[in-house]
Motif scaffolding. Structure first.
Motif, PDB file in Angstrom:
ATOM      1  N   ASN A 161       0.818  -1.211   0.000  1.00  0.00           N
ATOM      2  CA  ASN A 161       0.000   0.000   0.000  1.00  0.00           C
ATOM      3  C   ASN A 161       0.858   1.270   0.000  1.00  0.00           C
ATOM      4  O   ASN A 161       0.348   2.363   0.214  1.00  0.00           O
ATOM      5  N   GLY A 162       2.160   1.106  -0.225  1.00  0.00           N
ATOM      6  CA  GLY A 162       3.066   2.243  -0.148  1.00  0.00           C
ATOM      7  C   GLY A 162       3.781   2.271   1.190  1.00  0.00           C
ATOM      8  O   GLY A 162       3.486   1.478   2.094  1.00  0.00           O
ATOM      9  N   LYS A 163       4.701   3.197   1.339  1.00  0.00           N
ATOM     10  CA  LYS A 163       5.520   3.279   2.544  1.00  0.00           C
ATOM     11  C   LYS A 163       5.232   4.542   3.350  1.00  0.00           C
ATOM     12  O   LYS A 163       5.265   4.540   4.575  1.00  0.00           O
ATOM     13  N   LEU A 164       4.943   5.644   2.677  1.00  0.00           N
ATOM     14  CA  LEU A 164       4.757   6.928   3.356  1.00  0.00           C
ATOM     15  C   LEU A 164       3.342   7.050   3.905  1.00  0.00           C
ATOM     16  O   LEU A 164       2.390   6.485   3.355  1.00  0.00           O
ATOM     17  N   ARG A 165       3.196   7.798   4.998  1.00  0.00           N
ATOM     18  CA  ARG A 165       1.905   7.947   5.641  1.00  0.00           C
ATOM     19  C   ARG A 165       1.074   9.045   4.972  1.00  0.00           C
ATOM     20  O   ARG A 165       1.585  10.120   4.646  1.00  0.00           O
ATOM     21  N   VAL A 166      -0.222   8.762   4.795  1.00  0.00           N
ATOM     22  CA  VAL A 166      -1.122   9.720   4.135  1.00  0.00           C
ATOM     23  C   VAL A 166      -1.186  11.032   4.905  1.00  0.00           C
ATOM     24  O   VAL A 166      -0.987  12.111   4.343  1.00  0.00           O
ATOM     25  N   LEU A 167      -1.487  10.952   6.207  1.00  0.00           N
ATOM     26  CA  LEU A 167      -1.749  12.160   6.989  1.00  0.00           C
ATOM     27  C   LEU A 167      -0.495  12.950   7.299  1.00  0.00           C
ATOM     28  O   LEU A 167      -0.498  14.181   7.237  1.00  0.00           O
ATOM     29  N   TYR A 168       0.588  12.265   7.653  1.00  0.00           N
ATOM     30  CA  TYR A 168       1.766  12.945   8.193  1.00  0.00           C
ATOM     31  C   TYR A 168       2.753  13.395   7.120  1.00  0.00           C
ATOM     32  O   TYR A 168       3.526  14.328   7.352  1.00  0.00           O
ATOM     33  N   GLU A 169       2.734  12.728   5.972  1.00  0.00           N
ATOM     34  CA  GLU A 169       3.724  13.025   4.938  1.00  0.00           C
ATOM     35  C   GLU A 169       3.075  13.355   3.593  1.00  0.00           C
ATOM     36  O   GLU A 169       3.307  14.429   3.023  1.00  0.00           O
ATOM     37  N   ALA A 170       2.268  12.444   3.071  1.00  0.00           N
ATOM     38  CA  ALA A 170       1.755  12.601   1.711  1.00  0.00           C
ATOM     39  C   ALA A 170       0.845  13.818   1.562  1.00  0.00           C
ATOM     40  O   ALA A 170       0.996  14.607   0.618  1.00  0.00           O
ATOM     41  N   ASN A 171      -0.126  13.990   2.467  1.00  0.00           N
ATOM     42  CA  ASN A 171      -1.078  15.090   2.308  1.00  0.00           C
ATOM     43  C   ASN A 171      -0.432  16.473   2.361  1.00  0.00           C
ATOM     44  O   ASN A 171      -0.646  17.289   1.453  1.00  0.00           O
ATOM     45  N   PRO A 172       0.341  16.806   3.404  1.00  0.00           N
ATOM     46  CA  PRO A 172       0.918  18.157   3.419  1.00  0.00           C
ATOM     47  C   PRO A 172       1.886  18.408   2.282  1.00  0.00           C
ATOM     48  O   PRO A 172       1.915  19.519   1.706  1.00  0.00           O
ATOM     49  N   ILE A 173       2.687  17.400   1.902  1.00  0.00           N
ATOM     50  CA  ILE A 173       3.637  17.594   0.804  1.00  0.00           C
ATOM     51  C   ILE A 173       2.893  17.722  -0.521  1.00  0.00           C
ATOM     52  O   ILE A 173       3.234  18.571  -1.370  1.00  0.00           O
ATOM     53  N   ALA A 174       1.870  16.913  -0.735  1.00  0.00           N
ATOM     54  CA  ALA A 174       1.080  17.024  -1.965  1.00  0.00           C
ATOM     55  C   ALA A 174       0.402  18.389  -2.063  1.00  0.00           C
ATOM     56  O   ALA A 174       0.298  18.976  -3.145  1.00  0.00           O
ATOM     57  N   PHE A 175      -0.075  18.899  -0.940  1.00  0.00           N
ATOM     58  CA  PHE A 175      -0.691  20.225  -0.879  1.00  0.00           C
ATOM     59  C   PHE A 175       0.303  21.278  -1.362  1.00  0.00           C
ATOM     60  O   PHE A 175      -0.008  22.135  -2.217  1.00  0.00           O
ATOM     61  N   LEU A 176       1.524  21.231  -0.847  1.00  0.00           N
ATOM     62  CA  LEU A 176       2.568  22.178  -1.263  1.00  0.00           C
ATOM     63  C   LEU A 176       2.892  22.036  -2.745  1.00  0.00           C
ATOM     64  O   LEU A 176       2.998  23.041  -3.468  1.00  0.00           O
ATOM     65  N   ILE A 177       3.065  20.798  -3.194  1.00  0.00           N
ATOM     66  CA  ILE A 177       3.453  20.561  -4.583  1.00  0.00           C
ATOM     67  C   ILE A 177       2.402  21.113  -5.541  1.00  0.00           C
ATOM     68  O   ILE A 177       2.723  21.782  -6.536  1.00  0.00           O
ATOM     69  N   GLU A 178       1.133  20.839  -5.266  1.00  0.00           N
ATOM     70  CA  GLU A 178       0.073  21.351  -6.144  1.00  0.00           C
ATOM     71  C   GLU A 178       0.006  22.871  -6.116  1.00  0.00           C
ATOM     72  O   GLU A 178      -0.206  23.517  -7.150  1.00  0.00           O
ATOM     73  N   GLN A 179       0.194  23.463  -4.944  1.00  0.00           N
ATOM     74  CA  GLN A 179       0.151  24.912  -4.835  1.00  0.00           C
ATOM     75  C   GLN A 179       1.335  25.576  -5.541  1.00  0.00           C
ATOM     76  O   GLN A 179       1.276  26.754  -5.878  1.00  0.00           O
ATOM     77  N   ALA A 180       2.389  24.808  -5.780  1.00  0.00           N
ATOM     78  CA  ALA A 180       3.543  25.322  -6.524  1.00  0.00           C
ATOM     79  C   ALA A 180       3.476  24.940  -7.998  1.00  0.00           C
ATOM     80  O   ALA A 180       4.466  25.085  -8.720  1.00  0.00           O
ATOM     81  N   GLY A 181       2.321  24.465  -8.445  1.00  0.00           N
ATOM     82  CA  GLY A 181       2.126  24.186  -9.862  1.00  0.00           C
ATOM     83  C   GLY A 181       2.477  22.778 -10.288  1.00  0.00           C
ATOM     84  O   GLY A 181       2.417  22.459 -11.482  1.00  0.00           O
ATOM     85  N   GLY A 182       2.843  21.909  -9.335  1.00  0.00           N
ATOM     86  CA  GLY A 182       3.172  20.534  -9.660  1.00  0.00           C
ATOM     87  C   GLY A 182       1.976  19.615  -9.532  1.00  0.00           C
ATOM     88  O   GLY A 182       0.827  20.065  -9.395  1.00  0.00           O
ATOM     89  N   ALA A 183       2.236  18.322  -9.551  1.00  0.00           N
ATOM     90  CA  ALA A 183       1.180  17.316  -9.424  1.00  0.00           C
ATOM     91  C   ALA A 183       1.643  16.256  -8.445  1.00  0.00           C
ATOM     92  O   ALA A 183       2.849  16.012  -8.283  1.00  0.00           O
ATOM     93  N   ALA A 184       0.675  15.612  -7.781  1.00  0.00           N
ATOM     94  CA  ALA A 184       0.979  14.599  -6.763  1.00  0.00           C
ATOM     95  C   ALA A 184      -0.054  13.484  -6.855  1.00  0.00           C
ATOM     96  O   ALA A 184      -1.250  13.727  -6.668  1.00  0.00           O
ATOM     97  N   ILE A 185       0.403  12.257  -7.119  1.00  0.00           N
ATOM     98  CA  ILE A 185      -0.490  11.125  -7.331  1.00  0.00           C
ATOM     99  C   ILE A 185      -0.018   9.918  -6.520  1.00  0.00           C
ATOM    100  O   ILE A 185       1.121   9.864  -6.054  1.00  0.00           O
ATOM    101  N   ASN A 186      -0.920   8.936  -6.379  1.00  0.00           N
ATOM    102  CA  ASN A 186      -0.546   7.676  -5.740  1.00  0.00           C
ATOM    103  C   ASN A 186      -0.283   6.595  -6.783  1.00  0.00           C
ATOM    104  O   ASN A 186      -0.034   5.443  -6.457  1.00  0.00           O
ATOM    105  N   GLY A 187      -0.353   6.964  -8.039  1.00  0.00           N
ATOM    106  CA  GLY A 187      -0.249   6.060  -9.181  1.00  0.00           C
ATOM    107  C   GLY A 187      -1.282   6.510 -10.188  1.00  0.00           C
ATOM    108  O   GLY A 187      -1.035   7.416 -10.992  1.00  0.00           O
TER     109      GLY A 187
END
Length: 327
Positions: free
Chosen positions: A265-291
């Motif tokens: 199911n992946g290694k990184l945690r949704v709440l503690y790592e993936a969500n805040p980093i994905a939020f930043l990446i999208e706000q900087a014009g990037g994209a963030a997916i789980n596959g």
């Protein structure tokens, strides 16, 4: 000298309540304190592992425990936080029933780097607290990343930097130790749309699913392959460090799920790592997916749920996503 963090929060045309303002300043002050602790950790015998594991089954470093204890002190948050969830704790803790926000964090990301003086960081996510008046439950924290009101990380590297978003762009601040304050370095940061640099743990190649293996093999083929260009590979074993490079100059960061049972199911945690980093990446014009899907659309089912993470420059992330959807 440019704007301080406090001046930025006061002047910015953002939906920042006075309570959220106080919470962000408290987080910045706490991370400045932790920066000083990390900066002298070997001198104060704070490096090395403890004879215990966290809820993830991972051996805890001394600084994992110390930093978590620092962040869960109720008085630190000045009544702004109703509850806290940490990667280092089994479950949530109640803080202040009148608090407006839920605070979620990974106190020391990349703690395996501590003993070699490598890059580490703190990742945090902020949600609105429920207004029911009832005691908090884990379900109150289990919301998609798209509901975050703020998120960010602090990088403890050659310079301590805070990367922050409220959902209207990304700003980077540097910590000035002599002035004991944070100063704006860059505002409205944008990740380059295309890149020729990737970050992944290549030792797991044999375990990857076909879409990931296809993408990386194409990058490694360089000018002789279908991409027709050479790529560089970077890997710091610290999500914050690798992501900071992506935000600063572009690139793609990948920590995918694979065929091993403990990473299915992946290694990184949704709440503690993936969500805040994905939020930043999208706000900087990037994209963030789980596959195949957007990370911020995921509905976590438990506090320590894991996920596959692929994020960074939009063109490359969308290419990987297309490979997943074809498969």
């Amino acid at each position: 000298m440019t704007q301080t963090l406090s001046q930025y929060l006061d002047a910015a045309k953002l939906p920042i309540s006075p309570e959220l303002n106080r919470l962000i300043l408290a987080m910045a002050a706490s991370c400045a304190e932790l920066s000083d602790i990390i900066g002298t950790s070997s001198l104060n015998n704070l490096q090395g592992a403890l004879d215990q594991e966290n809820v993830q089954g991972e051996v805890q470093k001394k600084l994992d425990v110390l930093s978590n204890e620092l962040f869960i002190q109720p008085e630190r948050w000045h009544g702004t936080v109703a509850g806290i969830a940490s990667e280092e704790m089994d479950t949530l803790i109640q803080v202040d029933a009148k608090g407006d926000y839920l605070l979620i964090f990974d106190p020391v990301d990349g703690s395996s780097n501590l003993d070699v003086n490598g890059t580490v960081g703190t990742i945090f996510s902020i949600l609105d607290a429920p207004k029911t008046g009832a005691d908090l439950t884990e379900a109150d924290f289990l919301r998609p990343g798209s509901e975050q009101v703020a998120g960010g990380y602090v990088l403890y590297g050659p310079e301590t930097q805070l990367v922050l978003t409220f959902g209207q762009g990304v700003a980077i601040f540097g910590y000035h130790r002599h002035k004991n304050d944070w100063f704006l370095i860059r505002d409205q940061v944008q990740i380059p749309v295309s890149t020729r640099e990737f970050a992944i743990n290549a030792s797991n190649h044999r375990h990857w699913h076909p879409p990931v293996r296809r993408y990386i093999d194409e990058c490694l083929a360089g000018k002789d392959g279908v991409r027709g260009t050479d790529f560089n590979m970077r890997w710091l074993a610290s999500m914050v460090g690798d992501v900071h490079r992506v935000i600063s100059r572009g690139g793609i960061f990948m920590y995918p799920s694979d065929t091993r049972p403990n990473v299915s199911n992946g290694k990184l945690r949704v709440l503690y790592e993936a969500n805040p980093i994905a939020f930043l990446i999208e706000q900087a014009g990037g994209a963030a997916i789980n596959g195949p899907d957007r990370i911020l659309d995921q509905m976590p089912g438990k506090l320590h749920q894991r996920t596959s993470v692929i994020l960074g420059s939009r063109e490359e992330v969308e290419r990987v996503q297309s490979y997943f959807r074809e498969a």
